[in-house]
Design an enzyme around this catalytic site. Sequence first.
Site, short mmCIF file in Angstrom:
data_model
loop_
_atom_site.label_atom_id
_atom_site.label_comp_id
_atom_site.label_asym_id
_atom_site.label_seq_id
_atom_site.Cartn_x
_atom_site.Cartn_y
_atom_site.Cartn_z
N LYS A 153 48.48 17.09 44.94
CA LYS A 153 48.81 16.58 46.08
C LYS A 153 48.97 14.91 45.79
O LYS A 153 48.33 14.35 45.08
CB LYS A 153 47.87 16.81 47.14
CG LYS A 153 47.55 18.15 47.37
CD LYS A 153 48.76 18.81 47.91
CE LYS A 153 48.58 20.40 48.24
NZ LYS A 153 48.83 21.18 47.01
N ASP A 154 49.97 14.31 46.91
CA ASP A 154 50.14 12.86 46.64
C ASP A 154 49.04 12.08 47.10
O ASP A 154 47.91 12.39 47.48
CB ASP A 154 51.36 12.65 47.34
CG ASP A 154 52.01 11.44 47.05
OD1 ASP A 154 52.10 10.67 45.96
OD2 ASP A 154 52.69 10.73 47.88
N LYS A 155 49.14 10.72 46.82
CA LYS A 155 48.13 9.78 47.07
C LYS A 155 47.97 9.28 48.43
O LYS A 155 47.26 9.44 49.11
CB LYS A 155 48.11 8.50 46.01
CG LYS A 155 47.22 7.62 46.40
CD LYS A 155 47.39 6.48 45.64
CE LYS A 155 46.21 5.25 45.97
NZ LYS A 155 46.50 4.15 45.15
#
Length: 712
Positions: free
Chosen positions: A344-346
Amino acid sequence: MPGGPSRWLLRVAFAAFLRPGQSAGYVAVRPTPRSRSQALGFLKCFLGALKMEMTEMTGVSLKRGALVVEDNDSGVPAEETKKQKLSECSLTKGQVGLQNDFLSISDDVPGPPDTVSTRKGGKNSEAQLEDEEEEEEDGLSEECEEEESESFADMMKHGLTEADVGITKFVSSHQGFSGILKERYSDFVVHEIGKDGRISHLNDLSIPVDEEDPSEDIFTVLTAEEKQRLEELQLFKNKETSVAIEVIEDTKEKRTVIHQAIKSLFPGLETKTEDREGKKYIVAYHAAGKKALANPRKHSWPKSRGSYCHFVLYKENKDTMDAINVLSRYLRVKPNIFSYMGTKDKRAITVQEIAVLKITAQRLAHLNKCLMNFKLGNFSYQKNPLKLGELQGNHFTVVLRNITGTDDQVQQAMNSLREIGFINYYGMQRFGTTAVPTYQVGRAILQNSWTEVMDLILKPRSGAEKGYLVKCREEWAKTKDPAAALRKLPVKRCVEGQLLRGLSKYGMKNIVSAFGIIPRNNRLMYIHSYQSYVWNNMVSKRIEDYGLKPVPGDLVLKGATASYIEEDDVNNYSIHDVVMPLPGFDVIYPKHKIQEAYREMLTADNLDIDNMRHKIRDYSLSGAYRKIIIRPQNVSWEVVAYDDPKIPLFNTDVDNLEGKPPPVFASEGKYRALKMDFSLPPSTYATMAIREVLKMDTSIKNQTQLNTTWLR
């Protein structure tokens, strides 16, 4: 202006390091008159928006190795909050440094994906490397920060537009409108959809009852000094072969708790009780050497319990692999005992399932007292780990603030998204943010042009980069000395540092081996970027030539096998069934003029479409198929009015756990926001769905051109 423009811009950047309840800058998609500070807030946060959640990155993280600019906007709590958190956890000296690193503005260049795997090396190589890098990162000066701000401004003049990577078409006919995306990272929430089709939510912090778990005393029975000595012993950081702890209150119960504490908190250590000069000591020592860190002791885990503790991880403003590195350091275990279904992205709030080998739910739950912007819950013991690619997709809750579209425009846009969908382009974050796109490196690899590969990765380039990367590139251009260039890098884990280390080791005449030092996923990222570049261009041409209906010669999947649509069968399919190939040796191409377009594009790049096998097996492309149109599922939306741009516009899982009431909206307000909910399958970019709604180019370069007047 006091302090000069660089220092002022740096102060503006600090606005991004805020909690969900605070303002985090702007990411606009069409210019509207704003103040100077809001304009710069827009520029800072637009980077985060471009790195929007890719719904599934099961084998590769495209944000690794300094190829994409990281936002570095971890929450910065008040000093008292930090002290309180550190006190609750009874952290050792080494851990305090870690906590500060996690909670402060970080100058990290993101490491490669396998920073979550075990390294091989000398006795203390890993520990020394981590200590060395932490010290180097902590030592970065404010001057370095200012240089980064300067280079950020430079990036506004460079980089790719969507058209540069083949993103040119829309499928809907509605009129576009503007909005602010990721004004706050809490405006973008991702919930993983598991293999059983259920959306992961954090809604239970309780610990499974297990009589075999040790008591809570294990977290407090050891002093900070004892923990530090034990940690140094565990990590082979000193010459001691054992650590002796005197038992002050000599009771069997107290000795049992100390034994349990050492074995639970320091995997790899065994204990025994000894009498020394009339006093009782518990002696900790290594039982199985270094392997014990990656393979927790078998005998300490109940046979009736599943070997893996599954839990839901709620995280804010941290990508998955960085989060696992943080968890592993606090638990004092190797990161490779964790598993997950997708990264998952930041710059978002994300909720996903994680599994960890032989770590108790009790011990994991204790981290909730220690870590900011993390929350662990929904614990269960299972027999198996999680595997990359097992998830069904992700569910998104996205807020577009300060929208300009009328209710009718919003209605048309969202109806189109639900009924038609959007072109399944690879988003801009797939191609990098500097003047050297990642697909160019991938093309050079496929061409076997290794000198060009080295040059593209290391040469000076326009665009925003850390100041030390700029100096490293300048040194390389001047001397072509890998050791000298490497000395300019305080952080060695970036792709540039790894390649320079490889060149130092193998020499300039063996670039292939030097490049091989870079983790495999990072190396493959380059050629996957080239495949994505080709696919985007070909899909745009396919839609331009044939529109949004299937035609004879298109490809559809029957199971995992691609087959052609025949003339008399065309009415049995819709555009949502049509797939296009990513180039490779194990795919077929459409049986119409798009096939020739593929051939022409690869020929222009000096590649043979009929021979996509590489001399080096790792770089042979088998190819794959990808749907050209994606129709999101579970689409819903509402337009809300609000006056305060700082207020959250929906509750997160943690808000619900804490019993916070949902926000109440006025019938009229100063601003309007579009709140969207939708689910996407794996390997699909939410950025492209929102692009279709707003009808705007999502590239940094285009946004800069739209907003240059803000900087005057």
